[in-house]
Write an enzyme that holds these catalytic residues in place. Sequence first.
Site, mmCIF file in Angstrom:
data_model
loop_
_atom_site.group_PDB
_atom_site.id
_atom_site.type_symbol
_atom_site.label_atom_id
_atom_site.label_comp_id
_atom_site.label_asym_id
_atom_site.label_seq_id
_atom_site.Cartn_x
_atom_site.Cartn_y
_atom_site.Cartn_z
ATOM 1 N N CYS A 39 2.454 -5.059 6.978
ATOM 2 C CA CYS A 39 2.211 -4.806 5.557
ATOM 3 C C CYS A 39 3.426 -4.120 4.928
ATOM 4 O O CYS A 39 4.339 -3.675 5.627
ATOM 5 C CB CYS A 39 0.963 -3.957 5.373
ATOM 6 S SG CYS A 39 -0.581 -4.870 5.658
ATOM 7 N N HIS A 72 0.824 -1.210 0.000
ATOM 8 C CA HIS A 72 0.000 0.000 0.000
ATOM 9 C C HIS A 72 0.857 1.258 0.000
ATOM 10 O O HIS A 72 2.058 1.243 0.272
ATOM 11 C CB HIS A 72 -0.963 0.006 1.194
ATOM 12 C CG HIS A 72 -0.306 0.057 2.548
ATOM 13 N ND1 HIS A 72 0.092 1.230 3.142
ATOM 14 C CD2 HIS A 72 0.014 -0.934 3.433
ATOM 15 C CE1 HIS A 72 0.613 0.969 4.327
ATOM 16 N NE2 HIS A 72 0.586 -0.329 4.530
#
Length: 562
Positions: free
Chosen positions: A454, A435
Site C-alpha cells: 500500500c 493511507h
Amino acid sequence: MRVGLTALAVAAAVWLVPNPGRAESLALDPQALEARLADDLPDLPRGVAPATLREFYAARGHAPLWLNAGIPRAGTLIDRLDAAAREGLRPADYHPAALRADLSGLVGAAERAGLELRLSAQFLHYARDLSRGRVRPGTLDADAPQPADAPDAAGLLPALAAAEDPAAFLDSLAPANPGYRRLRRALAEVRALAEAGGWPRVEGVARKLEQGMTGPGVAQVRARLRASRDLTIASKTPELFDQQLALAVRRFQDRHGLEPDGIVGPKTRMEMNLPVDSRIAQIEVNMARWRWLPDDLGERYVLVNLAGQEVELVAAGSVQLAMRAVVGKPFRKTPVFSDEITYLEFNPDWTLPPTILRQDVLPELQRDPGYLAANQMTLYAGWSAEAAQLDPASVDWAQVTPKRFPYKIVREPGPENPLGQVKFMFPNAHHVYLHDSPAKDLFDRASRAFSSGCIRVAKPFELAAALIGGTPVPARLRTPLGLPPAPAETAAEADPPVWDRTLIDKLRAHGKTTPVSLADAVPVHLTYSTVWIGEGGTIHFRPDIYGRDRALAQALASRPIP
C-alpha cells in the site's frame, strides 16, 4: 552519416517543389495499384494486415494516397519517420531512408505501386508505435492492466486521406497526456547536452568531497555540474569546494533522489558518472510507459509515482497538493494501475492481508502467542463476518503453516494502527490503497520503499480535506461531530454544514471507524516514472527500484527492426 542524410533531404525537397512533370512521373495508375494488391503482400511490418490495405484502397477506387499530384503526404510522412527519435522511437524501424530513396528514383508502375503500399504500411506501423508503444505491458507482467487500444488501423488511412493538414494529423497521433509531452521536451534537452559533448566523469576523487576542501577532484565536480546546468555560476577558484558548489551538489542530489547533504560521496559520484546516453535511454523507456496511460487523466485526479515515491493531487492541470509517499518494498512491489477513489475511511481497523499473515505474523506467533495482544490485534476463527473471536493461546501455532492459515487477524483502530487514522479507498483486486501512517520518520528519508504494497502518504489529512472539503456532512455524522441535527425532510436548510479541516479533526478524535463517501469519484493513477519534469522544468531521475525500467528496456531492445 550526416552527409548522406543531407543528400536524401535535398532529394525530398526537390520532389516537394511544385513540378508538373515530376508529379506526373510519380502519379500512380489505379489499375497498377489494384493489380499489385491482388498479389501476395509480403514483408509488411508486424501488426499491419493485408486486408486493411486492400479494403482501404478498394473503397477509394484504388486511387493512390501518397503518389499523386495533390497534397505532398509522402514527403511529410517520411520526414516524421526520419524524426521518430524525437518521440523516443527508432527511425530505423520505419525505413525512412529507403522510402526517401525510392520516392526520388522510381519510375516503373510496378515499383510505384509497391512504394505506395509500403508508405501506407509504414504509416500504420508508426501510428501504432507512436500512440500505444512498441511493447504492451502484458508482455512484461501478466497481471498488468491493458491500456486503451491503439487507433483502429482501418480508420487511420481514411482519416489521413481526409486531413487538410497531414503534418498536424501525424503529430496528433502522439500521446497528449502531460507526462509524455514533458518527457519529450526533456529528451530534446538531454540530447542537446549529448551533442554538446555530454558531461565529464568525476575521476580520481577521494572517498568524499565537501565544502572547504580543495583539489583537482573539486574542479571535476564543478565541471560535471556546469555541464548538466546544476551549477551556472563561474568561479575564479575552480578547485575550491565553496558554498555555491555545495548548493549545486544539493540541487543535483535532490534531482536524483539522494540525501541532499551537499557532500560528494560514493552514491553521488556514481550518479554523476552515469553517461548521458544512459539518461537518454531512461527517458525513452519512461516515454514508452506513458503511452499506456489515457490522454485524459481526469479534470481532477491523484497521481502516485511509485519510483519517485510521491503523490500529487492535480486539478485543472495544476498540482494542488504534493507530498512524499512510502511505497512497497522491492520484494512486495506496489502494482501499477488506474482506478477511482470513492470513499475515505476514518479511524480504520486493519484486516491483515494473507501475505503479511503468512510471511510476517505467523513466525512472530510461533515465537510468542502474546504478540497479538501486545499489538492490539484480535484473532478470529475465519474470514466470515460471523467468525468467532479466539484466544491466541488456544491455538497450537506450531501446527499452523503458511499454506494452511485459516484465521483472520484485525488490528483495532487508533493512532498507532499501521493504517493511521484515515485511508483512501479505491476497491481493487490488488487490495492496495492510500493511507495515513504512524511511522512519520520514514517520510524524511530519500528512499522510501518500506511498505507491504500500500501507499502511505505524508499529508493524509490535507489530502482528505482537499477531496471532501466543501461537500455536505452526512446527517448520520452531525451528532457525533456536535453539529445541529439535520432538519426534517419538509424543512429547508439555508446553510448545511460542509466538511472542513476542523470537522475532519473532530471525526478523527471521535475514534470510531467511519466511512465518508466522496461526492464525485476521483481518478487515481498508480504510475512508475523514474524520470519526470518538476517545478521550473527541472528534470528528475530516480533509481529503478523495482527493475521495471530494466525489463521494459530489454523488451524494447529485443524487438527486431522489421
